[in-house]
Write an enzyme that holds these catalytic residues in place. Structure first.
Site, PDB file in Angstrom:
ATOM      1  N   LYS A  91       0.818  -1.356  -0.214  1.00 15.47           N
ATOM      2  CA  LYS A  91       0.052  -0.046  -0.036  1.00 15.47           C
ATOM      3  C   LYS A  91       0.771   1.236  -0.133  1.00 15.47           C
ATOM      4  O   LYS A  91       0.675   2.244  -0.926  1.00 15.47           O
ATOM      5  CB  LYS A  91      -1.097   0.028   1.408  1.00 15.47           C
ATOM      6  N   THR A 143       3.895   1.496  -0.986  1.00 13.96           N
ATOM      7  CA  THR A 143       4.727   1.401  -2.111  1.00 13.96           C
ATOM      8  C   THR A 143       3.962   2.056  -3.345  1.00 13.96           C
ATOM      9  O   THR A 143       4.246   2.700  -4.034  1.00 13.96           O
ATOM     10  CB  THR A 143       5.083   0.317  -2.549  1.00 13.96           C
ATOM     11  N   ARG A 163       2.441   8.491   7.023  1.00 13.02           N
ATOM     12  CA  ARG A 163       2.702   8.424   8.283  1.00 13.02           C
ATOM     13  C   ARG A 163       4.289   8.259   8.674  1.00 13.02           C
ATOM     14  O   ARG A 163       4.955   7.822   7.685  1.00 13.02           O
ATOM     15  CB  ARG A 163       1.824   7.315   8.908  1.00 13.02           C
ATOM     16  N   LYS A 187       7.108  -6.246  10.897  1.00 13.86           N
ATOM     17  CA  LYS A 187       6.494  -5.704   9.866  1.00 13.86           C
ATOM     18  C   LYS A 187       7.508  -4.792   9.039  1.00 13.86           C
ATOM     19  O   LYS A 187       7.312  -4.717   7.862  1.00 13.86           O
ATOM     20  CB  LYS A 187       5.280  -4.691  10.496  1.00 13.86           C
ATOM     21  N   ALA A 220      -3.419   1.867  12.586  1.00 12.16           N
ATOM     22  CA  ALA A 220      -4.854   1.819  12.302  1.00 12.16           C
ATOM     23  C   ALA A 220      -5.589   0.919  13.129  1.00 12.16           C
ATOM     24  O   ALA A 220      -6.925   0.745  13.246  1.00 12.16           O
ATOM     25  CB  ALA A 220      -5.126   1.619  10.873  1.00 12.16           C
ATOM     26  N   PHE A 255      -3.442  -0.253   7.101  1.00 12.17           N
ATOM     27  CA  PHE A 255      -3.883  -1.401   7.001  1.00 12.17           C
ATOM     28  C   PHE A 255      -5.178  -1.519   6.041  1.00 12.17           C
ATOM     29  O   PHE A 255      -5.097  -0.765   5.161  1.00 12.17           O
ATOM     30  CB  PHE A 255      -4.491  -2.314   8.424  1.00 12.17           C
ATOM     31  N   PHE A 258       3.430  -9.492  -9.086  1.00 10.47           N
ATOM     32  CA  PHE A 258       4.564 -10.064  -8.930  1.00 10.47           C
ATOM     33  C   PHE A 258       4.715 -11.063 -10.156  1.00 10.47           C
ATOM     34  O   PHE A 258       3.946 -11.172 -11.051  1.00 10.47           O
ATOM     35  CB  PHE A 258       4.110 -10.993  -7.693  1.00 10.47           C
ATOM     36  N   TRP A 260       6.985  -0.916  -8.082  1.00 12.79           N
ATOM     37  CA  TRP A 260       8.108  -1.649  -7.446  1.00 12.79           C
ATOM     38  C   TRP A 260       9.253  -1.754  -8.070  1.00 12.79           C
ATOM     39  O   TRP A 260      10.475  -1.344  -7.700  1.00 12.79           O
ATOM     40  CB  TRP A 260       7.807  -2.946  -6.533  1.00 12.79           C
TER      41      TRP A 260
END
Length: 557
Positions: free
Chosen positions: A72, A74, A95, A106, A274, A302, A382, A410
């Site tokens: 998210k 990214t 954030r 994480k 969140a 999230f 991917f 990415w």
């Protein structure tokens, strides 16, 4: 060999932060530099922008996270870069990362691959010291509370009913429940206490919702620290704590400016989680960006059931923001996990599992549309994703009127997100947005929770015992009746069972505890088993973080 995020970030050709600011029209004297690549924006300058028109606000949200990864942040970075690439004046708002996840499991929150904000190491670690200031203000209040009781307790605070907890920006389960003031009379009156992680502190929420220093001080003074024996609230201002706390936070309130790998502006400020807080960056940063850019891309933490709902119902409601469009992020891999595929089998094509798992992203799209905001879907691709699997996602979402755009930011940076950028501009310029919160201010607190449970989580109902119902009534009597609710629950499912993947129905939302965040002006509703102080995993990321022979940081991600 694929380069790691930190290797890519280390190769970044960053511009001096004054150049980034100049691109937005910020004069150098209004930037407070922290080295050459980070700066804070002067509050007086931000106030001078108030009569400018706002740009268009784009929310990036996501599906319920899985071990497969969604990307998210990214996507937020990639979309911001792509909007600039197609000729729009765009900025992103994120954030700040917490040290707890960085050293836990994480990881950081600076994007990934060729869609990152830099300097990545600084952002993920101490940055400009905002979190340290928040922890200091939180713990100053805690010290003043115990000190006040020690020196006579003039306000009549009942030590058994002190609700303010200490804070630390680290995952440390040993501090969840403690007893303080042991060791004799000279150390005060022993009582049960505990620590929350800084991102769960009410002061973090207050900083992120404040509109200026006066508003910050007002909110800090309104914090309820506990209750008297006859259950009357005691506020931080009654302990004369609000002035000193504001002093500690005066620099932290100024938004931080950095840049992406492609030298586009990024505002990174504030960082409430969140799943245990409201999950959005600061109002100050978002509003400043909207005055300085034509498009502002921000994210909420999230999945959309937590982050987007709180973004709309808390942040937008309180700040008067009206998003022009939203993007729900997912991956084929993650949808296969929601469809029942084990992580080790994700590399094998499984169209039927994708179709089952699409139920998760479809529900998030439907939920987001309920707020009157047009929605696009970003599919981070991917190498193992097949054309048949992607086609299945597009086919399932077409009935909702949401286009699924394949993104490769990415690997390719902004070039991999141009299609999404064009689509978002089309949505934002279509004037289709008619933003509205999910519930009105006048709705009772318990019914606000019930509305979210039924409309967003698709629960049959909520479970509230007599004690919790009494807490709702007490908070309403104290003046919190018109506050929005901030639900704390697991991020891994629409339900409170983290193992219930996909789009579960027929469940009940158990309300375990209710807390008044009087300064933040919302009510925290704790549902299921959720911790406000996380613990470290069996093998923490910290075990791999070190300095190499050249003095460079290794292991951050």
């Amino acid at each position: 060999m694929v380069k790691s995020d930190i290797e890519i970030a280390r190769e970044a050709k960053m511009k001096p932060i004054m150049e980034i600011g100049a691109g937005l029209g910020i004069p150098s004297e209004s930037l407070m530099p922290y080295g050459h690549t980070k700066a804070k924006i002067d509050l007086g300058y931000i106030d001078s922008l108030k009569d400018r028109p706002d740009g268009k606000l784009i929310l990036v949200t996501g599906i319920n996270p899985t071990a497969a990864g969604e990307g998210k942040t990214t996507t937020t970075v990639g979309l911001g870069d792509a909007l600039n690439r197609i000729g729009k004046k765009a900025a992103i708002c994120l954030r700040e990362p917490s040290l707890g996840p960085c050293f836990g499991v994480k990881g950081g929150a600076a994007g990934g691959g060729y869609a990152q904000v830099v300097p990545m190491e600084d952002i993920n670690l101490h940055f400009t010291g905002d979190f340290h200031a928040i922890a200091a203000a939180n713990n100053l209040l805690a010290a003043l509370i115990d000190n006040h009781v020690y020196w006579g307790n003039a306000v009549g605070l009942d030590p058994r009913r002190i609700t303010w907890r200490r804070a630390l920006d680290m995952n440390d389960r040993a501090l969840r429940s403690i007893v303080n003031s042991l060791g004799g009379v000279a150390n005060g009156f022993p009582r049960e206490d505990g620590f929350d992680i800084v991102v769960a502190s009410e002061i973090m929420a207050i900083l992120c919702l404040s509109t200026d220093l006066d508003d910050l001080k007002r909110r800090l003074g309104a914090i309820v620290v506990g209750y008297t024996r006859d259950r009357k609230p005691v506020h931080a201002r009654e302990l004369e704590a609000d002035g000193a706390m504001t002093v500690l936070l005066k620099d932290a309130l100024s938004p931080n400016l950095v840049q992406t790998l492609e030298n586009n502006p990024a505002f990174i400020h504030g960082g409430p989680f969140a799943n245990i807080a409201h999950g959005c960056n600061s109002v100050m940063a978002t509003k400043a960006a909207l005055k300085l850019a034509d498009y502002v891309v921000t994210e909420a933490g999230f999945g959309a059931d937590l982050g987007a709902e709180k973004f709309f119902d808390i942040k937008c409601r309180k700040a008067g923001l009206a998003p022009a469009a939203a993007v729900v992020v997912g991956t084929v891999r993650a949808l296969k996990m929601h469809g029942g595929v084990a992580k080790e089998d994700l590399g094998t094509e499984n169209v039927e599992a994708v179709r089952r798992g699409v139920s998760n992203i479809a529900r998030h799209v439907e939920n987001t549309q309920k707020f009157g905001v047009p929605v696009a879907v970003a599919l981070n691709r991917f190498i193992t994703d097949t054309d048949a699997e992607i086609a299945a996602v597009r086919e399932e979402l077409a009935s909702l009127g949401a286009d699924a755009i394949v993104c490769n930011h990415w690997a390719d940076g902004s070039a991999g997100t141009v299609d999404l950028a064009h689509h978002v501009v089309e949505l934002a310029e279509s004037r289709r947005a008619a933003f509205k919160p999910l519930y009105g201010d006048e709705v009772g607190l318990e019914d606000k929770v019930r509305t979210i449970a039924r409309e967003i989580y698709r629960a049959d109902d909520i479970a509230v015992d007599a004690k919790t119902r009494a807490q709702f009534k007490e908070i309403e009597a104290l003046g919190g009746a018109n506050f929005p609710v901030c639900i704390a629950k697991t991020q891994y499912s629409f339900s409170t069972d983290p193992n219930a993947k996909g789009a579960p129905t027929g469940h009940t939302l158990p309300v375990r505890e209710v807390r008044l965040s009087n300064g933040a002006e919302f009510v925290v509703v704790i549902c299921g088993e959720i911790m406000t102080m996380p613990g470290l995993p069996r093998v923490p990321a910290a075990n791999k973080i070190t300095l190499n022979a050249q003095g460079q940081i290794e292991g951050l991600f």
